[in-house]
Design an enzyme around this catalytic site. Structure first.
Site, short mmCIF file in Angstrom:
data_model
loop_
_atom_site.label_atom_id
_atom_site.label_comp_id
_atom_site.label_asym_id
_atom_site.label_seq_id
_atom_site.Cartn_x
_atom_site.Cartn_y
_atom_site.Cartn_z
N ASP A 48 26.09 16.89 -8.98
CA ASP A 48 25.49 16.44 -10.25
C ASP A 48 25.13 17.65 -11.12
OD1 ASP A 48 23.59 13.96 -11.46
OD2 ASP A 48 22.83 15.97 -11.82
N TYR A 53 22.24 22.23 -17.97
CA TYR A 53 22.05 23.17 -16.86
C TYR A 53 22.82 24.48 -17.09
CZ TYR A 53 20.61 18.85 -14.41
OH TYR A 53 20.03 17.66 -14.05
N LYS A 78 26.20 15.36 -17.77
CA LYS A 78 25.34 14.64 -18.72
C LYS A 78 25.43 15.31 -20.08
CE LYS A 78 22.18 14.39 -14.82
NZ LYS A 78 22.33 15.72 -14.23
N HIS A 111 21.80 12.26 -21.22
CA HIS A 111 20.72 12.92 -20.47
C HIS A 111 19.33 12.35 -20.79
CE1 HIS A 111 20.08 16.91 -18.17
NE2 HIS A 111 19.18 16.03 -17.82
#
Ligand code: A2P
Length: 280
Positions: A48, A53, A78, A111
């Site tokens: 994931d 990120y 996301k 997200h």
């Protein structure tokens, strides 16, 4: 080992491993590659990531370098708040796929819900699914009200809702709502980012089962029937976190963990992100 992780059937007919591996806040290439290798070897198949990120390119490189078979993997990413909107979403997902060096992801999530592009981003998701760039579409950090609002214009509904969920924020009403509407709830920060593991109740239950508090919390998620994606960069913990299929928590132990709920969040409040149009 892999066959120990249950597969959950999603409402769109796809299957998703109940337990997966979170890549939040891991950014350097060597750590990403070693973490994914430890996780794959231990039996994790769901990885994931997210645009937020800032590690999609490193994840893509790791998957390639490790030569992991694509058909065995379940990859989630996301779309971040600045990339929301119809055109921006389509372009940003193409960019994510380029970074991940993949033709498609298994699951694409919004997200956070934001007011600015609430319906347009979802329309883009429906389009991206039609184009085969993602197998499934879902959301993250959506509360009941956001799902109800989305239903007023969506042609298809999310099959997954990934939310902050751990013993201090157990999300019982949302899990019930999601289940009633065919949405799988997936716990992010399933260990409360590690902040709950010193709790005496968890420690006592862990000792009784010769397990760690983290394993007890993950077993609690499993028995609650939700999906969950613990994160660690340490091989021993990565292995430990998937070694939860050989013990069972009693009804009393489950209830004792449920009772730790005190509305503590380790991440942001979705209603405020919606209002501010960004993760404040
Ligand atoms: P580390 O990566 O140094 O192992 P969450 O999954 O809720 O986001 O929690 C992740 C946090 O919990 C990370 O800080 C991680 O640290 C820590 N963690 C993960 N697994 C364990 C474990 N089995 N025991 C103790 N801490 C853990």
């Amino acid at each position: 080992m892999n066959n120990q992780v249950n597969q959950l059937k999603l409402a769109d007919g796809q299957s998703m491993p109940q337990e997966g591996f979170g890549l939040y806040k891991i950014t350097d290439q060597a750590t990403i590659t070693s973490s994914i290798k430890y996780a794959y070897d231990a039996g994790y198949r769901l990885f994931d990531t997210a645009q937020l990120y800032k590690n999609e390119a490193e994840v893509g490189t790791a998957l390639k370098e490790l030569g992991l078979p694509r058909q065995d993997l379940f990859i989630t990413t996301k779309v971040s708040e600045p990339n929301q909107g119809f055109k921006q979403t389509i372009a940003s997902v193409k960019d994510s796929l380029h970074k991940l060096k993949l033709d498609y992801v298994n699951l694409l999530l919004i997200h956070w819900p934001i007011e600015r592009a609430f319906f347009d981003t979802w329309a883009a998701f429906e389009e991206l699914k039609k184009q085969g760039l993602t197998r499934s579409i879902g959301v993250s950090n959506y509360q009941m009200i956001h799902l109800q609002y989305l239903a007023t214009q969506a042609h298809e509904m999310p099959v997954v809702n990934q939310v902050e969920l751990h013993p201090r924020l157990n999300q019982k009403p949302l899990i019930k709502f999601d289940r009633k509407h065919g949405i799988v709830t997936q716990a992010c920060s399933p260990l409360g980012r590690g902040t709950i593991l010193n709790n005496e109740v968890l420690k006592k239950i862990a000792t009784a089962h010769h397990k760690s508090p983290a394993q007890v919390v993950l077993r609690w998620h499993l028995q609650n029937g939700v999906a969950f994606i613990p994160k660690s960069v340490h091989e021993a913990r990565i292995k430990q976190n998937i070694n939860i299929y050989d013990f069972t928590l009693s009804d009393q132990e489950m209830a004792a963990i449920d009772a730790l709920h005190d509305f503590t969040r380790v991440s942001k409040e979705p209603a405020l992100v919606y209002e501010y149009n960004l993760k404040y």
